[in-house]
Enzyme design. Structure first.
Site, PDB file in Angstrom:
ATOM      1  N   ASP A 191       0.874  -1.170   0.000  1.00  0.00           N
ATOM      2  CA  ASP A 191       0.000   0.000   0.000  1.00  0.00           C
ATOM      3  C   ASP A 191       0.909   1.218   0.000  1.00  0.00           C
ATOM      4  OD1 ASP A 191      -1.524   2.191   0.672  1.00  0.00           O
ATOM      5  OD2 ASP A 191      -2.407   1.321   2.473  1.00  0.00           O
ATOM      6  N   GLN A 194       0.976   6.558   1.200  1.00  0.00           N
ATOM      7  CA  GLN A 194       1.776   7.566   1.890  1.00  0.00           C
ATOM      8  C   GLN A 194       3.218   7.595   1.398  1.00  0.00           C
ATOM      9  OE1 GLN A 194       0.339   9.712   3.775  1.00  0.00           O
ATOM     10  NE2 GLN A 194      -1.620   8.670   4.004  1.00  0.00           N
TER      11      GLN A 194
END
Length: 396
Positions: A191, A194
């Site tokens: 993921d 960020q």
């Protein structure tokens, strides 16, 4: 009052963000504000240049198709991938759902996650019927890869970790995580929501199998995201949704499908979203991700140092967190902190940050979170500190 010295490395781009005039925006981990270059690209794409893609035989449609596919190439190049391995989705959430639903797992029915994952990297696996094993964190809030290596086994189809934590800002040793997964024949999904706005990412060097990120955290528009996957994995996956643009031939008896990435992009895509994402990629690369990371790291260091001087503040995560500072103030709920700071013209996030299992682990109901971006500077930290002193006066 703690005074923060102006950063010698501060980027001079604040005036490129029309939405933050007179406002201290410290919620970039939730969604990034947009520079004027991205706003202009979106306006032009919806205005002078607008047409559908992939279907029209007229000139403007062909030009918009070229722009759409150029955006795909830019998104792929940003993370070291290839265009034919790069799928446009509605966001990282849909990208992870796609993999959870379509990845060919065989007789492996488990996924290895960590204690710090965003709900978008937990719930899709539950919905897809996976059994979840949870890797603990180190004392300073990093994914414990020693524990992950001990836990990973041949029942795991996927290891899925945040490249950078959205709460703690801790950076994963992604290359080692790939080794942990591949040692037991599992695949690694990262993921990157960020990470991509602030770190140089190279999926080939990392050795991961899937990489997901969203556009709106990268100074681009909402409603557009990217899933990169190894070509042989995407080729083996069935479609995620059915409709136009992803078919080869349709009859009432049988349908055949196009190869990836088209197979996974049913319906009219977010054309302008892709154009806006391309503009955002160009904008960040014009600055340089290494420069962005150094800028945000300096802000994080100054902010943590200033907050550490307030003895009733608890800081979470490592000192070298990437662009994010999460904290709690003794005796004050983060929602109250956020409300009072808002009155002072400071926007922070307050809540569980879509990471309730992590909050349980930390032993708090919520945290306040300040997150930095290219436009952030010392004045934002000063305003945060002034606001927190007001909070203390009110609740003292």
């Amino acid at each position: 009052m703690n005074v923060v010295a102006p950063l010698t490395s501060a980027l001079n781009v604040r005036d490129q963000f029309p939405a933050i005039t007179g406002w201290h925006y410290l919620d970039s981990a939730a969604t990034a504000q947009k520079p004027q270059a991205v706003i202009d690209a979106i306006a032009t794409a919806y205005g002078r240049d607008y047409a559908t893609v992939h279907r029209g035989v007229y000139e403007r449609s062909a030009a918009m198709t070229q722009s759409f596919e150029a955006a795909r190439g830019a998104a792929a190049a940003l993370i070291g991938g290839q265009a034919d391995e790069t799928i446009f989705t509605r966001g990282a959430t849909e990208a992870i759902n796609l993999v959870a639903t379509c990845h060919p797992r065989g007789d492996r029915n488990r996924v290895l996650l960590s204690q710090l994952e965003h709900h978008s990297n937990i719930v899709p696996w539950q919905l897809a019927g996976y059994e979840i094993d949870v890797v603990p964190l180190t004392q300073d809030g990093r994914i414990d890869l020693d524990a992950a290596e001990a836990m990973a086994n041949e029942t795991h189809a996927i290891v899925a970790f945040a490249h950078v934590s959205n709460v703690l800002g801790s950076i994963l040793d992604a290359k080692r995580a790939a080794g942990v997964a591949h040692k037991v024949g599992a695949k690694l999904l990262l993921d990157g929501c960020q990470a991509v706005p602030r770190l140089s990412v190279d999926v080939a060097d990392i050795g991961c199998d899937y990489y997901a990120f969203s556009g709106h955290k990268l100074y681009g528009p909402t409603g557009i995201g990217v899933l990169w996957g190894r070509k042989e994995l995407l080729d083996a996956m069935p479609p995620y949704q059915g409709g136009g643009a992803m078919i080869d031939r349709v009859t009432f008896e049988r349908t055949t499908f196009l190869p990836p990435p088209a197979r996974f992009e049913a319906g009219t895509p977010h054309i302008v979203g892709a154009v806006g994402l391309h503009a955002a990629i160009d904008w960040t690369q014009g600055i340089g991700l290494d420069t962005l990371h150094a800028h945000e790291s300096a802000l994080v260091r100054d902010c943590r140092d200033a907050l550490r001087g307030m003895n009733d503040i608890t800081l979470f995560g490592p000192d070298d967190s990437a662009g994010i500072v999460s904290f709690a103030l003794d005796g004050v709920h983060p929602h109250d902190i956020g409300t009072i700071l808002d009155d002072e013209g400071v926007a922070v996030r307050a809540g569980h940050h879509c990471a309730q299992p992590l909050m349980d682990h930390l032993g708090v109901p919520a945290t306040a979170r300040a997150s930095f971006a290219a436009h952030s500077d010392a004045s934002d930290i000063e305003a945060l500190l002034r606001g927190l002193h007001k909070v203390k006066r009110i609740f003292g």
